[in-house]
Scaffold this motif. Structure first.
Motif, PDB file in Angstrom:
ATOM      1  N   SER A  32     -13.612  -4.396 -16.336  1.00 45.88           N
ATOM      2  CA  SER A  32     -13.199  -3.544 -15.790  1.00 45.88           C
ATOM      3  C   SER A  32     -13.020  -2.039 -16.598  1.00 45.88           C
ATOM      4  O   SER A  32     -12.829  -2.258 -17.753  1.00 45.88           O
ATOM      5  N   ALA A  89       0.822  -1.282  -0.117  1.00 47.29           N
ATOM      6  CA  ALA A  89       0.097  -0.068  -0.081  1.00 47.29           C
ATOM      7  C   ALA A  89       0.874   1.386   0.036  1.00 47.29           C
ATOM      8  O   ALA A  89       0.518   2.365  -0.641  1.00 47.29           O
ATOM      9  N   VAL A 123      -6.259  -5.490  -4.243  1.00 45.58           N
ATOM     10  CA  VAL A 123      -7.435  -5.637  -3.379  1.00 45.58           C
ATOM     11  C   VAL A 123      -8.598  -6.147  -4.001  1.00 45.58           C
ATOM     12  O   VAL A 123      -9.246  -6.976  -3.307  1.00 45.58           O
ATOM     13  N   ASP A 124      -8.843  -6.140  -5.299  1.00 51.49           N
ATOM     14  CA  ASP A 124     -10.026  -6.817  -5.771  1.00 51.49           C
ATOM     15  C   ASP A 124      -9.702  -8.259  -5.801  1.00 51.49           C
ATOM     16  O   ASP A 124     -10.518  -9.099  -5.557  1.00 51.49           O
ATOM     17  N   GLN A 142     -10.682  -0.207 -17.050  1.00 50.20           N
ATOM     18  CA  GLN A 142      -9.418   0.122 -17.523  1.00 50.20           C
ATOM     19  C   GLN A 142      -8.918  -0.620 -18.637  1.00 50.20           C
ATOM     20  O   GLN A 142      -8.213  -0.124 -19.571  1.00 50.20           O
ATOM     21  N   LYS A 184      -2.268  -1.983  -7.359  1.00 52.98           N
ATOM     22  CA  LYS A 184      -2.806  -1.945  -5.814  1.00 52.98           C
ATOM     23  C   LYS A 184      -4.277  -2.303  -5.852  1.00 52.98           C
ATOM     24  O   LYS A 184      -4.623  -3.137  -5.268  1.00 52.98           O
ATOM     25  N   GLY A 185      -5.034  -1.537  -6.670  1.00 57.63           N
ATOM     26  CA  GLY A 185      -6.447  -1.782  -6.912  1.00 57.63           C
ATOM     27  C   GLY A 185      -6.956  -3.343  -7.281  1.00 57.63           C
ATOM     28  O   GLY A 185      -7.607  -3.802  -6.376  1.00 57.63           O
ATOM     29  N   LEU A 186      -6.286  -3.616  -8.298  1.00 59.78           N
ATOM     30  CA  LEU A 186      -6.294  -5.139  -8.635  1.00 59.78           C
ATOM     31  C   LEU A 186      -5.922  -6.067  -7.589  1.00 59.78           C
ATOM     32  O   LEU A 186      -6.698  -6.992  -7.218  1.00 59.78           O
ATOM     33  N   TYR A 201      -1.221   2.590  -8.775  1.00 55.84           N
ATOM     34  CA  TYR A 201      -2.756   2.352  -8.128  1.00 55.84           C
ATOM     35  C   TYR A 201      -3.414   1.474  -8.910  1.00 55.84           C
ATOM     36  O   TYR A 201      -4.100   0.834  -8.210  1.00 55.84           O
ATOM     37  N   THR A 202      -3.310   1.249 -10.122  1.00 56.72           N
ATOM     38  CA  THR A 202      -4.156   0.068 -10.928  1.00 56.72           C
ATOM     39  C   THR A 202      -3.401  -1.195 -10.161  1.00 56.72           C
ATOM     40  O   THR A 202      -4.469  -1.963  -9.834  1.00 56.72           O
TER      41      THR A 202
END
Length: 117
Positions: free
Chosen positions: A42, A8, A22-23, A44, A18-20, A15-16
């Motif tokens: 997505s 994190a 988390v998903d 993106q 990191k977000g992936l 950020y992409t």
């Protein structure tokens, strides 16, 4: 699994990615979906999702193993880690495959000799 603070707070990871991550950790253990299916759902798109997976792989948070089933077919198994399995420094080259320099060459497992799809 919790969100690793090292991931994190790492400013070198997008950020992409990191977000992936988390998903992916929010999914149940038996969840199955291809990279293409994830990308199609997505905003993106495929290239961004592929790049994010490559980034997580390079930092050691994501790995895909190819497993040979008893019937001879190959299956890809994705693994997500909250502690990097092979930490890479930014700008470092990913080691190339080759013969081990020391130890028993027969100690390598066959699954590591299979090229990833």
């Amino acid at each position: 699994m919790i969100i690793p603070n090292a991931l994190a707070q790492n400013r070198s990871i997008s950020y992409t990615a990191k977000g992936l991550f988390v998903d992916l950790i929010s999914r149940p253990e038996e969840w199955r979906e291809t990279c293409r299916q994830m990308a199609d759902s997505s905003p993106q798109g495929r290239k961004s999702v592929e790049d994010a997976l490559d980034e997580l792989r390079a930092w050691g948070y994501y790995r895909v193993d190819v497993v040979r089933l008893p019937n001879g077919r190959l299956r890809s198994e994705a693994h997500l880690f909250d502690v990097p399995q092979r930490p890479m420094l930014p700008g470092a080259d990913i080691p190339a495959s080759g013969e081990p320099e020391c130890g028993d060459p027969d100690a390598l497992l066959g699954k590591y000799l299979v090229k990833e799809p």
